[in-house]
Design a protein around this motif. Structure first.
Motif, mmCIF file in Angstrom:
data_model
loop_
_atom_site.group_PDB
_atom_site.id
_atom_site.type_symbol
_atom_site.label_atom_id
_atom_site.label_comp_id
_atom_site.label_asym_id
_atom_site.label_seq_id
_atom_site.Cartn_x
_atom_site.Cartn_y
_atom_site.Cartn_z
ATOM 1 N N CYS A 156 -4.541 7.295 4.556
ATOM 2 C CA CYS A 156 -3.456 7.229 3.579
ATOM 3 C C CYS A 156 -3.743 8.243 2.486
ATOM 4 O O CYS A 156 -4.770 8.146 1.799
ATOM 5 C CB CYS A 156 -3.382 5.814 3.010
ATOM 6 S SG CYS A 156 -2.266 5.590 1.604
ATOM 7 N N LEU A 157 -2.877 9.220 2.323
ATOM 8 C CA LEU A 157 -3.031 10.235 1.288
ATOM 9 C C LEU A 157 -2.224 9.807 0.072
ATOM 10 O O LEU A 157 -1.016 9.570 0.171
ATOM 11 C CB LEU A 157 -2.567 11.591 1.799
ATOM 12 C CG LEU A 157 -3.236 12.059 3.102
ATOM 13 C CD1 LEU A 157 -2.787 13.466 3.455
ATOM 14 C CD2 LEU A 157 -4.750 11.989 3.019
ATOM 15 N N GLN A 158 -2.899 9.687 -1.071
ATOM 16 C CA GLN A 158 -2.302 9.108 -2.260
ATOM 17 C C GLN A 158 -2.382 10.043 -3.452
ATOM 18 O O GLN A 158 -3.254 10.912 -3.513
ATOM 19 C CB GLN A 158 -3.016 7.795 -2.628
ATOM 20 C CG GLN A 158 -2.947 6.724 -1.564
ATOM 21 C CD GLN A 158 -3.742 5.492 -1.948
ATOM 22 O OE1 GLN A 158 -4.725 5.570 -2.684
ATOM 23 N NE2 GLN A 158 -3.321 4.337 -1.450
ATOM 24 N N VAL A 210 0.855 -1.186 0.000
ATOM 25 C CA VAL A 210 0.000 0.000 0.000
ATOM 26 C C VAL A 210 0.890 1.234 0.000
ATOM 27 O O VAL A 210 1.710 1.417 0.905
ATOM 28 C CB VAL A 210 -0.927 0.015 1.231
ATOM 29 C CG1 VAL A 210 -1.748 1.306 1.265
ATOM 30 C CG2 VAL A 210 -1.839 -1.198 1.208
ATOM 31 N N LYS A 211 0.724 2.093 -1.017
ATOM 32 C CA LYS A 211 1.572 3.271 -1.156
ATOM 33 C C LYS A 211 0.827 4.526 -0.675
ATOM 34 O O LYS A 211 -0.346 4.718 -0.981
ATOM 35 C CB LYS A 211 2.008 3.457 -2.603
ATOM 36 C CG LYS A 211 2.948 2.368 -3.089
ATOM 37 C CD LYS A 211 3.508 2.679 -4.468
ATOM 38 C CE LYS A 211 4.526 1.634 -4.897
ATOM 39 N NZ LYS A 211 5.155 1.965 -6.191
ATOM 40 N N CYS A 212 1.550 5.372 0.058
ATOM 41 C CA CYS A 212 0.989 6.614 0.585
ATOM 42 C C CYS A 212 2.015 7.736 0.472
ATOM 43 O O CYS A 212 3.220 7.493 0.586
ATOM 44 C CB CYS A 212 0.609 6.469 2.058
ATOM 45 S SG CYS A 212 -0.521 5.121 2.433
ATOM 46 N N LEU A 213 1.534 8.954 0.280
ATOM 47 C CA LEU A 213 2.385 10.135 0.395
ATOM 48 C C LEU A 213 2.479 10.580 1.844
ATOM 49 O O LEU A 213 3.533 11.008 2.315
ATOM 50 C CB LEU A 213 1.818 11.267 -0.462
ATOM 51 C CG LEU A 213 1.766 11.024 -1.963
ATOM 52 C CD1 LEU A 213 1.108 12.208 -2.661
ATOM 53 C CD2 LEU A 213 3.161 10.799 -2.523
ATOM 54 N N ARG A 214 1.361 10.534 2.537
ATOM 55 C CA ARG A 214 1.297 10.824 3.970
ATOM 56 C C ARG A 214 0.417 9.779 4.618
ATOM 57 O O ARG A 214 -0.514 9.253 4.003
ATOM 58 C CB ARG A 214 0.745 12.225 4.239
ATOM 59 C CG ARG A 214 1.670 13.351 3.830
ATOM 60 C CD ARG A 214 2.888 13.417 4.729
ATOM 61 N NE ARG A 214 3.731 14.562 4.427
ATOM 62 C CZ ARG A 214 4.736 14.546 3.559
ATOM 63 N NH1 ARG A 214 4.988 13.437 2.883
ATOM 64 N NH2 ARG A 214 5.468 15.620 3.345
ATOM 65 N N PHE A 215 0.681 9.504 5.910
ATOM 66 C CA PHE A 215 -0.019 8.407 6.584
ATOM 67 C C PHE A 215 -0.079 8.674 8.079
ATOM 68 O O PHE A 215 0.796 9.312 8.646
ATOM 69 C CB PHE A 215 0.723 7.088 6.321
ATOM 70 C CG PHE A 215 0.299 5.957 7.210
ATOM 71 C CD1 PHE A 215 -0.887 5.278 6.970
ATOM 72 C CD2 PHE A 215 1.078 5.573 8.291
ATOM 73 C CE1 PHE A 215 -1.287 4.233 7.804
ATOM 74 C CE2 PHE A 215 0.699 4.529 9.115
ATOM 75 C CZ PHE A 215 -0.486 3.855 8.871
ATOM 76 N N TYR A 216 -1.132 8.163 8.697
ATOM 77 C CA TYR A 216 -1.196 8.103 10.158
ATOM 78 C C TYR A 216 -2.222 7.042 10.529
ATOM 79 O O TYR A 216 -3.083 6.666 9.702
ATOM 80 C CB TYR A 216 -1.574 9.450 10.781
ATOM 81 C CG TYR A 216 -1.242 9.508 12.254
ATOM 82 C CD1 TYR A 216 0.082 9.631 12.671
ATOM 83 C CD2 TYR A 216 -2.230 9.412 13.221
ATOM 84 C CE1 TYR A 216 0.412 9.657 14.013
ATOM 85 C CE2 TYR A 216 -1.911 9.445 14.566
ATOM 86 C CZ TYR A 216 -0.585 9.561 14.965
ATOM 87 O OH TYR A 216 -0.262 9.579 16.297
ATOM 88 N N ALA A 217 -2.156 6.538 11.763
ATOM 89 C CA ALA A 217 -3.080 5.502 12.200
ATOM 90 C C ALA A 217 -3.227 5.523 13.710
ATOM 91 O O ALA A 217 -2.316 5.942 14.438
ATOM 92 C CB ALA A 217 -2.604 4.123 11.741
ATOM 93 N N ALA A 218 -4.385 5.048 14.190
ATOM 94 C CA ALA A 218 -4.643 4.864 15.617
ATOM 95 C C ALA A 218 -5.833 3.928 15.771
ATOM 96 O O ALA A 218 -6.785 3.980 14.978
ATOM 97 C CB ALA A 218 -4.942 6.201 16.304
ATOM 98 N N SER A 219 -5.755 3.048 16.745
ATOM 99 C CA SER A 219 -6.858 2.145 17.098
ATOM 100 C C SER A 219 -7.405 1.383 15.895
ATOM 101 O O SER A 219 -8.624 1.224 15.731
ATOM 102 C CB SER A 219 -7.985 2.918 17.793
ATOM 103 O OG SER A 219 -7.535 3.459 19.019
ATOM 104 N N GLY A 220 -6.518 0.901 15.050
ATOM 105 C CA GLY A 220 -6.930 0.063 13.941
ATOM 106 C C GLY A 220 -7.488 0.790 12.740
ATOM 107 O O GLY A 220 -7.981 0.152 11.804
ATOM 108 N N THR A 221 -7.415 2.129 12.727
ATOM 109 C CA THR A 221 -7.878 2.925 11.591
ATOM 110 C C THR A 221 -6.717 3.742 11.052
ATOM 111 O O THR A 221 -5.985 4.371 11.816
ATOM 112 C CB THR A 221 -9.017 3.871 11.995
ATOM 113 O OG1 THR A 221 -10.141 3.093 12.424
ATOM 114 C CG2 THR A 221 -9.439 4.759 10.839
ATOM 115 N N GLY A 222 -6.562 3.743 9.734
ATOM 116 C CA GLY A 222 -5.499 4.517 9.109
ATOM 117 C C GLY A 222 -6.046 5.494 8.095
ATOM 118 O O GLY A 222 -7.150 5.308 7.563
#
Length: 339
Positions: A103-105, A89-101
Motif C-alpha cells: 500500500c503506497l500512502q 486502510v487508505k492507499c494511493l496505489r495498491f496490489y496484493a497476492a498470496s495474502g501479502t499487500g
C-alpha cells in the motif's frame, strides 16, 4: 506619495492578501467536506473486514466521494459492481497476492507531503514500512507474496513527457532486504554491460519463480522491456518500446502500453500484448490512451483504469486483440484479484 499614503496602501494590500488566504482556506475546507459526502447514484459502500485471502474477491482503491474515499474496498470478483466493503486502510496505489499487500500512502505535512510503502498482511495490518522518495505511481507483489515492488516519480509528474525521473524499488517481504533502486543492478543491453547516467526504471512485474521479473528501462529517449534476475541482480533488455509491463499468469506474455506516433503528447499510448517466445506484438481493441499498468484477471482478460467522473473507472478487455472494452466498475483504481 506621502508616508501616510504609503502606509494606507500597505495596509490595504495586507487586508487583500489576508482575505485571499481566508477564502483559500474556506474553499479547501468546503472541497474537503464535499469529498466526504457520498453522492447520489454512487456505489453502495459500508465498513467491514477486508481480507487478502478471501477466495474470488476483487480488492481496489475506492475513489467514490464519501467517508470511504481512498480506502481499500472489496467486492466479489464475479460482480465488481456489487456493494463494496471498505477497510479503513487508505492507499494511493495498491496490489496484493498470496495474502501479502503493498500500500503506497501519502503523509500530509505542513510544508510538503511525504510518501511511504506499507507491507500489509492478510488482514491489512502493517508488517513493515519503507520511505518512498517521490509520488507513488506503480505497485506489484510477486505471485508467492515474497517480493513487493513500487515505483515513484522523483522529478516531473507524468510518464507522458520526457522530463521525469523514477525510482523502482524491490523488497523481500520475508527478510526485509530492500533494493531502493533498480539502478543498483547491472544492465545488459545488446549482450554487453551498459552504463548511462540517464537510466530510469519503472513498472515492475514478477514471474512465479521468485527470481525473474520484468520492468521498463528508459535511456537516451527509448524504452525497453527488461528481464530481471533477483539473485544475479541483473536486468537484460528484451524488447523495445514497452512501458508498464504486466506478466500473464502463465508467464508467456506481457501486456503493456506502447507509444504510438501521431497521438497527442499527453495521451500517446495504446495497449499491446507481447508474446515472449516469438516477439510478436498484438494491438488490443482499446481505442483510448491507457496510462496504467494493466492487471491480468486470468490468462485471457486484462483489467485497467481509465479516467472517470470520480477519478478512474475499471475496464476489461480480451488479451488477444478481439472484442471491445467493457466497464466493470466506477470510481475504482489499483485492482488486485484475490484467490
Amino acid at each position: 506619495m506621502t508616508l501616510r499614503n504609503r502606509i494606507l496602501v500597505l495596509v490595504f494590500a495586507l487586508v487583500v492578501l489576508a482575505g485571499v488566504a481566508v477564502a483559500s482556506v474556506l474553499h479547501a475546507s468546503a472541497r474537503a467536506d464535499r469529498r466526504n459526502q457520498a453522492r447520489p447514484g454512487g456505489p453502495r459502500i459500508s465498513a467491514g473486514p477486508v481480507s487478502l485471502t478471501d477466495s474470488r474477491r476483487l480488492v481496489f482503491r475506492n475513489m467514490a466521494w464519501g467517508p470511504h474515499r481512498d480506502e481499500l474496498t472489496s467486492v466479489p470478483a464475479s460482480d465488481p459492481s456489487a456493494p463494496r466493503v471498505a477497510s479503513k486502510v487508505k492507499c494511493l496505489r495498491f496490489y496484493a497476492a498470496s495474502g501479502t499487500g503493498v500500500c503506497l500512502q501519502a503523509q500530509h505535512g505542513t510544508v510538503q507531503d511525504t510518501y511511504r510503502a506499507v507491507i500489509l498482511d492478510a488482514t491489512l495490518h502493517e508488517r513493515a514500512r519503507y520511505d518512498v522518495p517521490g509520488i507513488p505511481s506503480r505497485a506489484r507483489v510477486s505471485p508467492s507474496g515474497r517480493f513487493a515492488a513500487w515505483t515513484a516519480f522523483v522529478g516531473g509528474d507524468s510518464y507522458a513527457g520526457t522530463n521525469f525521473s523514477t525510482r523502482a524499488a524491490i523488497v523481500d517481504t520475508r527478510t526485509g532486504r530492500l533494493t531502493p533502486s533498480l539502478e543498483a543492478y547491472r544492465v545488459i543491453k545488446d549482450g554487453r554491460t551498459y552504463h548511462a547516467a540517464d537510466v530510469n526504471f519503472w513498472g515492475v512485474t514478477f514471474a512465479s519463480d521468485d527470481r525473474a521479473f520484468y520492468a521498463t528501462m528508459a535511456t537516451h529517449g527509448s524504452t525497453y522491456l527488461v528481464r530481471g534476475d533477483l539473485r544475479a541482480r541483473t536486468v537484460t533488455t528484451v524488447h523495445t518500446d514497452v512501458e508498464c509491463p504486466s506478466l500473464s499468469p502463465d508467464g508467456t506474455r506481457v501486456a503493456y502500453k506502447k507509444r504510438v506516433k501521431g497521438l497527442p503528447a499527453d495521451a500517446p499510448w495504446h495497449l499491446y500484448v507481447l508474446d515472449l517466445a516469438t516477439g510478436h506484438e498484438t494491438a488490443l481493441a482499446e481505442p483510448r490512451s491507457v496510462d496504467d499498468q494493466a492487471v491480468w484477471r486470468d490468462n485471457h482478460t486484462l483489467v485497467y483504469a481509465l479516467p472517470g467522473d470520480y477519478g478512474a473507472d475499471l475496464y476489461t478487455l480480451p488479451s488477444d486483440g478481439t472484442g471491445a472494452p467493457h466497464r466493470i466498475s466506477t470510481a475504482a483504481v489499483s485492482p488486485a484479484y484475490i484467490g
